[in-house]
Design a protein around this motif. Structure first.
Motif, PDB file in Angstrom:
ATOM      1  N   ASN A 169       0.836  -1.190   0.000  1.00 57.13           N
ATOM      2  CA  ASN A 169       0.000   0.000   0.000  1.00 57.13           C
ATOM      3  C   ASN A 169       0.877   1.250   0.000  1.00 57.13           C
ATOM      4  O   ASN A 169       2.085   1.179   0.220  1.00 57.13           O
ATOM      5  N   CYS A 170       0.262   2.390  -0.269  1.00 55.52           N
ATOM      6  CA  CYS A 170       1.008   3.654  -0.385  1.00 55.52           C
ATOM      7  C   CYS A 170       1.745   3.987   0.905  1.00 55.52           C
ATOM      8  O   CYS A 170       2.874   4.464   0.865  1.00 55.52           O
ATOM      9  N   TRP A 222      -7.724   6.229   3.727  1.00 60.08           N
ATOM     10  CA  TRP A 222      -8.178   5.307   2.686  1.00 60.08           C
ATOM     11  C   TRP A 222      -7.097   5.096   1.623  1.00 60.08           C
ATOM     12  O   TRP A 222      -6.943   4.010   1.092  1.00 60.08           O
ATOM     13  N   LEU A 223      -6.332   6.155   1.322  1.00 59.75           N
ATOM     14  CA  LEU A 223      -5.275   6.033   0.318  1.00 59.75           C
ATOM     15  C   LEU A 223      -4.050   5.334   0.894  1.00 59.75           C
ATOM     16  O   LEU A 223      -3.419   4.508   0.242  1.00 59.75           O
ATOM     17  N   ARG A 230      -4.011   3.082   3.098  1.00 56.49           N
ATOM     18  CA  ARG A 230      -4.291   1.651   3.271  1.00 56.49           C
ATOM     19  C   ARG A 230      -4.640   0.948   1.961  1.00 56.49           C
ATOM     20  O   ARG A 230      -4.799  -0.258   1.939  1.00 56.49           O
ATOM     21  N   ARG A 231      -4.772   1.705   0.882  1.00 61.50           N
ATOM     22  CA  ARG A 231      -5.158   1.130  -0.414  1.00 61.50           C
ATOM     23  C   ARG A 231      -4.081   0.167  -0.877  1.00 61.50           C
ATOM     24  O   ARG A 231      -2.950   0.533  -1.105  1.00 61.50           O
TER      25      ARG A 231
END
Length: 191
Positions: free
Chosen positions: A30-31, A89-90, A92-93
């Motif tokens: 993730n990021c 959200w990003l 953990r994407r």
């Protein structure tokens, strides 16, 4: 406050990207993990990556606003010497590791070819809060120009300057950072 980007004695960025590519090969990533793995270099690397598409004189409708916004956020983080705070959200994407592995290996190979040109020099640049602020603001303005609905190729100079400054920050090369700042000033003089 002195600039903390990056510390001396860090492994080369190309070797860090190679290690990250190997980690990605077998796992989803993730990021947040990617930025953490690159440490203080992450913001500068991301600014360079998101500025890169605008060196090509092709129309990129819709991408310029998104990428320009990201470059602006990264420039602010660099100027303030703060980590990039991604939305949860990003951060953990998850992305398939196999999808990220190949581009990271390609970027590693490219960086390995240009790294000999960059070396730690002009250390006073990294102890100056003004230089840090200017470097970040150059990247912010580059991101703002990327935002603009300009004809293809018109974002080239701003993108190039952002990439030069980001590469200088990643390599701790004060000469490259100052060159990018002076290119930016020259660009402003042309407009």
């Amino acid at each position: 406050m002195a600039m903390r980007l990056p510390e001396r004695g860090l492994p080369s960025l190309s070797s860090q990207l190679r290690k990250l590519a190997v980690l990605c090969r077998d796992n989803d990533f993730n990021c947040g993990q990617a930025i953490a793995a690159l440490g203080q270099r992450g913001n500068a690397l991301a600014a360079a990556i998101f500025s890169l598409p605008f060196l090509i004189p092709l129309p990129l409708p819709g991408i310029s606003l998104i990428f320009g916004s990201i470059v602006c956020m990264l420039g602010i983080a660099i100027a303030l010497d703060a980590p990039l705070l991604l939305p949860r959200w990003l951060s953990r994407r998850a992305f398939p590791g196999k999808l990220l592995s190949r581009p990271l290996l390609s970027a590693s190979g490219l960086l390995q070819r240009i790294e000999p040109w960059f070396k730690p020099r002009l250390e006073f640049v990294f102890s100056s809060p003004l230089a840090q602020l200017l470097a970040g603001l150059v990247i912010v303005v580059g991101g703002c120009v990327i935002w603009l609905p300009l004809p293809p190729g018109a974002n080239f100079i701003s993108s190039f300057v952002s990439i030069v400054v980001a590469l200088g920050l990643m390599a701790r090369d004060g000469l490259i950072v100052l060159s990018g700042i002076f290119l930016f000033i020259g660009k402003l003089a042309l407009y």
